[in-house]
Design a protein around this motif. Structure first.
Motif, PDB file in Angstrom:
ATOM      1  N   GLY A  38       0.783  -1.233   0.125  1.00  7.32           N
ATOM      2  CA  GLY A  38      -0.018   0.086  -0.160  1.00  7.32           C
ATOM      3  C   GLY A  38       0.845   1.179   0.026  1.00  7.32           C
ATOM      4  N   ILE A  39       1.864   1.193   0.674  1.00 12.95           N
ATOM      5  CA  ILE A  39       2.673   2.537   1.023  1.00 12.95           C
ATOM      6  C   ILE A  39       3.418   2.744  -0.492  1.00 12.95           C
ATOM      7  CG2 ILE A  39       4.949   3.329   2.125  1.00 12.95           C
ATOM      8  CD1 ILE A  39       2.365   3.293   3.940  1.00 12.95           C
ATOM      9  N   ALA A  40       4.177   1.403  -1.092  1.00 14.51           N
ATOM     10  CA  ALA A  40       4.724   1.397  -2.210  1.00 14.51           C
ATOM     11  C   ALA A  40       3.788   2.056  -3.360  1.00 14.51           C
ATOM     12  CB  ALA A  40       5.313   0.043  -2.552  1.00 14.51           C
ATOM     13  N   MET A  41       2.640   1.814  -3.311  1.00 17.52           N
ATOM     14  CA  MET A  41       1.598   2.167  -4.449  1.00 17.52           C
ATOM     15  C   MET A  41       1.176   3.557  -4.140  1.00 17.52           C
ATOM     16  SD  MET A  41      -0.138  -1.172  -4.784  1.00 17.52           S
ATOM     17  CE  MET A  41      -1.669  -0.803  -5.200  1.00 17.52           C
ATOM     18  N   GLY A  42       1.685   4.325  -3.199  1.00 16.51           N
ATOM     19  CA  GLY A  42       1.209   5.778  -2.910  1.00 16.51           C
ATOM     20  C   GLY A  42      -0.040   5.726  -2.121  1.00 16.51           C
ATOM     21  N   MET A  43      -0.365   4.739  -1.422  1.00 18.63           N
ATOM     22  CA  MET A  43      -1.681   5.071  -0.368  1.00 18.63           C
ATOM     23  C   MET A  43      -1.357   5.716   0.748  1.00 18.63           C
ATOM     24  SD  MET A  43      -3.567   1.206  -0.974  1.00 18.63           S
ATOM     25  CE  MET A  43      -5.052   1.937  -0.188  1.00 18.63           C
ATOM     26  N   ASP A  44      -2.277   6.454   1.253  1.00 13.22           N
ATOM     27  CA  ASP A  44      -2.054   7.292   2.551  1.00 13.22           C
ATOM     28  C   ASP A  44      -1.762   6.230   3.818  1.00 13.22           C
ATOM     29  OD1 ASP A  44      -1.939   8.893   4.795  1.00 13.22           O
ATOM     30  OD2 ASP A  44      -3.846  10.155   3.970  1.00 13.22           O
ATOM     31  N   PRO A  45      -0.631   6.391   4.519  1.00 13.68           N
ATOM     32  CA  PRO A  45      -0.395   5.474   5.396  1.00 13.68           C
ATOM     33  C   PRO A  45      -1.347   5.566   6.744  1.00 13.68           C
ATOM     34  CG  PRO A  45       1.544   6.977   5.028  1.00 13.68           C
ATOM     35  CD  PRO A  45       0.285   7.393   4.109  1.00 13.68           C
ATOM     36  N   LYS A  46      -1.853   6.986   6.801  1.00 18.23           N
ATOM     37  CA  LYS A  46      -2.950   7.278   7.843  1.00 18.23           C
ATOM     38  C   LYS A  46      -3.984   6.202   7.452  1.00 18.23           C
ATOM     39  CE  LYS A  46      -1.770  12.034   8.953  1.00 18.23           C
ATOM     40  NZ  LYS A  46      -2.132  13.414   8.791  1.00 18.23           N
ATOM     41  N   ILE A  47      -4.789   6.373   6.397  1.00 22.73           N
ATOM     42  CA  ILE A  47      -5.757   5.565   5.934  1.00 22.73           C
ATOM     43  C   ILE A  47      -5.486   4.090   6.212  1.00 22.73           C
ATOM     44  CG2 ILE A  47      -7.221   4.676   3.816  1.00 22.73           C
ATOM     45  CD1 ILE A  47      -7.467   7.481   3.011  1.00 22.73           C
ATOM     46  N   LEU A  48      -4.399   3.480   5.917  1.00 22.32           N
ATOM     47  CA  LEU A  48      -3.912   2.313   6.192  1.00 22.32           C
ATOM     48  C   LEU A  48      -4.020   2.033   7.763  1.00 22.32           C
ATOM     49  CD1 LEU A  48      -1.056   1.765   3.640  1.00 22.32           C
ATOM     50  CD2 LEU A  48      -3.400   1.059   3.090  1.00 22.32           C
ATOM     51  N   LYS A  49      -3.396   2.742   8.436  1.00 25.67           N
ATOM     52  CA  LYS A  49      -3.706   2.566   9.964  1.00 25.67           C
ATOM     53  C   LYS A  49      -4.959   2.397  10.385  1.00 25.67           C
ATOM     54  CE  LYS A  49       1.104   4.134  10.724  1.00 25.67           C
ATOM     55  NZ  LYS A  49       1.955   5.101  10.916  1.00 25.67           N
TER      56      LYS A  49
ATOM     57  N   ASN B   2       7.002   0.831 -12.314  1.00 22.17           N
ATOM     58  CA  ASN B   2       5.915   1.719 -12.168  1.00 22.17           C
ATOM     59  C   ASN B   2       4.653   0.984 -11.303  1.00 22.17           C
ATOM     60  OD1 ASN B   2       3.919   0.082 -13.680  1.00 22.17           O
ATOM     61  ND2 ASN B   2       4.578   1.038 -15.720  1.00 22.17           N
ATOM     62  N   ARG B   3       3.775   1.751 -10.946  1.00 16.43           N
ATOM     63  CA  ARG B   3       2.837   1.266 -10.091  1.00 16.43           C
ATOM     64  C   ARG B   3       2.005   0.046 -10.530  1.00 16.43           C
ATOM     65  NH1 ARG B   3      -2.704   2.468  -9.038  1.00 16.43           N
ATOM     66  NH2 ARG B   3      -3.168   2.883  -6.894  1.00 16.43           N
ATOM     67  N   GLY B 109     -12.473  -4.188  -6.790  1.00 17.74           N
ATOM     68  CA  GLY B 109     -11.806  -4.486  -8.177  1.00 17.74           C
ATOM     69  C   GLY B 109     -10.466  -3.706  -8.634  1.00 17.74           C
ATOM     70  N   THR B 110     -10.106  -2.736  -7.474  1.00 17.24           N
ATOM     71  CA  THR B 110      -9.225  -1.669  -7.801  1.00 17.24           C
ATOM     72  C   THR B 110      -7.931  -2.243  -6.895  1.00 17.24           C
ATOM     73  OG1 THR B 110      -9.718  -0.475  -5.913  1.00 17.24           O
ATOM     74  CG2 THR B 110     -10.524   0.243  -7.999  1.00 17.24           C
ATOM     75  N   PRO B 111      -6.739  -2.016  -7.253  1.00 16.94           N
ATOM     76  CA  PRO B 111      -5.524  -2.354  -6.665  1.00 16.94           C
ATOM     77  C   PRO B 111      -5.676  -2.017  -4.902  1.00 16.94           C
ATOM     78  CG  PRO B 111      -4.827  -1.487  -8.526  1.00 16.94           C
ATOM     79  CD  PRO B 111      -6.363  -1.532  -8.484  1.00 16.94           C
ATOM     80  N   GLU B 112      -6.375  -0.838  -4.780  1.00 15.28           N
ATOM     81  CA  GLU B 112      -6.203  -0.365  -3.471  1.00 15.28           C
ATOM     82  C   GLU B 112      -7.212  -1.177  -2.606  1.00 15.28           C
ATOM     83  OE1 GLU B 112      -6.384   1.643  -6.098  1.00 15.28           O
ATOM     84  OE2 GLU B 112      -4.782   3.107  -5.847  1.00 15.28           O
ATOM     85  N   ASN B 113      -8.437  -1.940  -3.340  1.00 19.11           N
ATOM     86  CA  ASN B 113      -9.119  -2.572  -2.742  1.00 19.11           C
ATOM     87  C   ASN B 113      -8.577  -3.858  -2.177  1.00 19.11           C
ATOM     88  OD1 ASN B 113     -12.153  -3.384  -1.523  1.00 19.11           O
ATOM     89  ND2 ASN B 113     -11.722  -4.817  -3.183  1.00 19.11           N
ATOM     90  N   GLU B 114      -7.680  -4.263  -3.078  1.00 19.76           N
ATOM     91  CA  GLU B 114      -7.141  -5.702  -2.758  1.00 19.76           C
ATOM     92  C   GLU B 114      -6.252  -5.336  -1.708  1.00 19.76           C
ATOM     93  OE1 GLU B 114      -6.698  -8.531  -4.295  1.00 19.76           O
ATOM     94  OE2 GLU B 114      -5.273  -8.924  -3.005  1.00 19.76           O
ATOM     95  N   ILE B 115      -5.453  -4.204  -1.483  1.00 13.54           N
ATOM     96  CA  ILE B 115      -4.759  -3.785  -0.288  1.00 13.54           C
ATOM     97  C   ILE B 115      -5.716  -3.567   0.847  1.00 13.54           C
ATOM     98  CG2 ILE B 115      -3.039  -2.269   0.771  1.00 13.54           C
ATOM     99  CD1 ILE B 115      -1.934  -3.787  -1.792  1.00 13.54           C
ATOM    100  N   VAL B 116      -6.486  -2.791   1.156  1.00 14.37           N
ATOM    101  CA  VAL B 116      -7.390  -2.673   2.050  1.00 14.37           C
ATOM    102  C   VAL B 116      -8.030  -3.850   2.676  1.00 14.37           C
ATOM    103  CG1 VAL B 116      -9.534  -1.414   2.884  1.00 14.37           C
ATOM    104  CG2 VAL B 116      -7.794  -0.206   1.606  1.00 14.37           C
ATOM    105  N   SER B 117      -8.678  -4.632   1.724  1.00 17.34           N
ATOM    106  CA  SER B 117      -9.292  -6.002   2.027  1.00 17.34           C
ATOM    107  C   SER B 117      -8.328  -7.051   2.479  1.00 17.34           C
ATOM    108  CB  SER B 117      -9.951  -6.544   0.660  1.00 17.34           C
ATOM    109  OG  SER B 117     -10.397  -7.656   0.973  1.00 17.34           O
ATOM    110  N   THR B 118      -7.337  -7.017   2.299  1.00 15.28           N
ATOM    111  CA  THR B 118      -6.306  -7.944   2.660  1.00 15.28           C
ATOM    112  C   THR B 118      -5.866  -7.514   4.121  1.00 15.28           C
ATOM    113  OG1 THR B 118      -5.356  -8.482   0.582  1.00 15.28           O
ATOM    114  CG2 THR B 118      -3.949  -9.215   2.425  1.00 15.28           C
TER     115      THR B 118
END
Lengths: 256, 222
Positions: A38-49, B2-3, B109-118
């Motif tokens: 998540g961090i590597a893909m640019g997601m906000d660490p606050k949201i992840l926490k 890249n991402r 279906g997005t990569p972000e959902n994959e991360i959050v769901s996991t």
């Protein structure tokens, strides 16, 4: 040593505890990987926490409900095995049904501490494992291909926020399957009471029927609280507490 | 890198790890009864397992297929491997993952959902494991009480207690379907009391009747 005492012995705790520890390790690995990605893909660490914090607090209440289920099953299967089954893969309603079916298959009739034998226990344990493993088996073989094929698209169109699929015969068929299952068992309790000592003698064991009635009434109360009083949090305990109250009523019924 | 390439690589390894961990967990779960059997001197009865699987396992096999098809797209790769390993999907993992998705404001279906769901499913599973482990530890001092004769009628009625609760949940709103299998099964068990010993086998005809009536009702509604 009694059968239940044997089922609560150290080697069984060691076996079940080791498997649970392994699954806990899997969770840790996935948390670390997902957070780093998540961090590597640019997601906000606050949201992840925030996601981690909310996901850590959300399951506390349901987990207490699951613990009550462990207690309910521990009387006939000992503590280690229900602890493992409800920590990994399992769900209370599933485990109890499969254990009962296995008890019948091995010839001890009912899931009860009085009739439990060590051989019956290992058979019940194996059947519980085999019956519940199919989600994992399907994941191993089909997860990658299935996700690739659907490309995640439209999945939100098919589901509501609570995770239930909208309408369709599939939903109704699943409910009907459970209705059939429950009907078979309640029918057996009615038949047992009416005819177990001779056709229409009405002198059989009525305690299971009384327990069915009490736990159904408690469940009705929970549904009332959840739907009419908007106390949705009681859903976390509804099955486990209904079962425990129903089981407790059996103690009173057996004294009558 | 890249991402997209990064996510592609991450996803590929997720499938690898998910499969490896699932297979190991499967081996451990199926192997545990045999290991316990060798320690206790009582091996599982394979014939009885086969009989039990035919009666009740098939219901759960179908249920597993439905759950896999519905929940896998919602949870993504990592989330679904974990959810099927740790269980308690509908009462915990799914609501938890949906809540996490809402908090993070990501779409299925997005990569972000994959991360959050996991993250969500792994964290909630870990918490459940810890709560249950603490609970089991705290239960140790009252083991003697749990085994006392006065409590045995309660433990002998675990199954009726479950079916009472489930009956209310499934029968309400579906009485038109429930009344037929319930009446037919009751009559069968009253007239042939010896069937009580093989109730789980009666799930098949009972379920068949219920599904048949459900289909008729569904077709009439359309």
């Amino acid at each position: 040593m009694s059968v239940i005492a044997t089922l609560n012995s150290f080697p069984l705790y060691l076996i079940c505890g080791s498997i649970i520890a392994f699954v806990a390790l899997i969770c840790v690995v996935f948390i670390i990987r997902a957070y780093r990605a998540g961090i590597a893909m640019g997601m906000d660490p606050k949201i992840l926490k925030r996601v981690i914090t909310s996901s850590a607090t959300f399951p506390i209440l349901p987990s207490v409900g699951i613990l009550l289920g462990v207690i309910a099953l521990s009387g006939s299967l000992g503590l280690p095995w229900p602890w493992l089954r409800l920590s990994v893969i399992g769900a209370l309603h599933y485990e109890t049904q499969v254990a009962q079916a296995a008890a019948e298959s091995v010839g001890i009739g009912t899931l009860s501490p009085e009739t439990m034998t060590l051989s019956a226990f290992t058979t019940i344990a194996l059947l519980m494992s085999i019956c519940i493993m199919w989600g994992m088996v399907l994941s191993v073989f089909l997860n990658k291909g299935y996700l690739k094929k659907i490309g995640f698209k439209n999945s939100e169109d098919k589901t509501e926020l609570n995770g239930k699929k909208k309408g369709g015969f599939g939903d109704l068929a699943m409910s009907a399957m459970f209705i059939g299952l429950v009907s078979a068992y309640i029918g057996s309790y009615i038949g047992g009471f009416v005819s177990s000592n001779g056709l229409f003698t009405f002198s059989g064991d009525w305690v299971p029927l009384g327990v069915v009635l009490v736990s159904a009434l408690v469940m009705a109360f929970f549904v009332y609280l959840s739907e009419k009083k908007k106390k949705g949090w009681v859903d976390n305990f509804s099955i486990a507490v209904s079962m425990l109250v129903g089981m407790s009523s059996a103690i009173l019924f057996s004294l009558i | 890198m890249n991402r997209n390439d990064y996510f592609e690589k991450y996803n590929k390894k997720t499938h690898f790890l998910g499969r490896v961990f699932s297979v190991i967990t499967l081996v451990l779960l199926v192997g545990a009864p045999f290991l316990m059997g060798s320690i206790l001197g009582a091996s599982p009865d394979i014939g009885a397992v086969a009989k039990g699987f035919i009666s009740v396992g098939l219901v759960w096999f179908v249920s597993s297929i439905v759950e896999f098809l519905i929940y896998t797209p919602m949870l993504g790769a990592g989330g679904s491997y974990l959810a099927f390993i740790t269980g308690n999907l509908i009462n915990m993992k799914i609501p938890c993952a949906v809540m996490a998705r809402d908090i993070a404001g990501v779409k299925t279906g997005t990569p972000e959902n994959e991360i959050v769901s996991t993250l969500s499913i792994a964290t909630s599973s870990l918490v459940t494991i810890v709560v249950l482990a603490l609970g089991v530890l705290l239960l140790q001092p009252i083991q003697g009480f749990l085994q006392s004769p006065v409590l045995q009628p309660a433990f002998a009625n675990v199954v009726p207690a479950l079916f009472g609760a489930m009956a209310y949940k499934y029968f309400r709103g579906n009485m038109g379907i429930a009344v037929f299998p319930l009446v037919i099964m009751s009559l069968l068990f009253i007239l042939v009391p010896s069937l009580t010993g093989s109730t789980s086998m009666m799930i098949i005809p009972s379920g068949g009747i219920a599904i048949g009536i459900a289909y008729l009702k569904f077709r009439n509604k359309k």
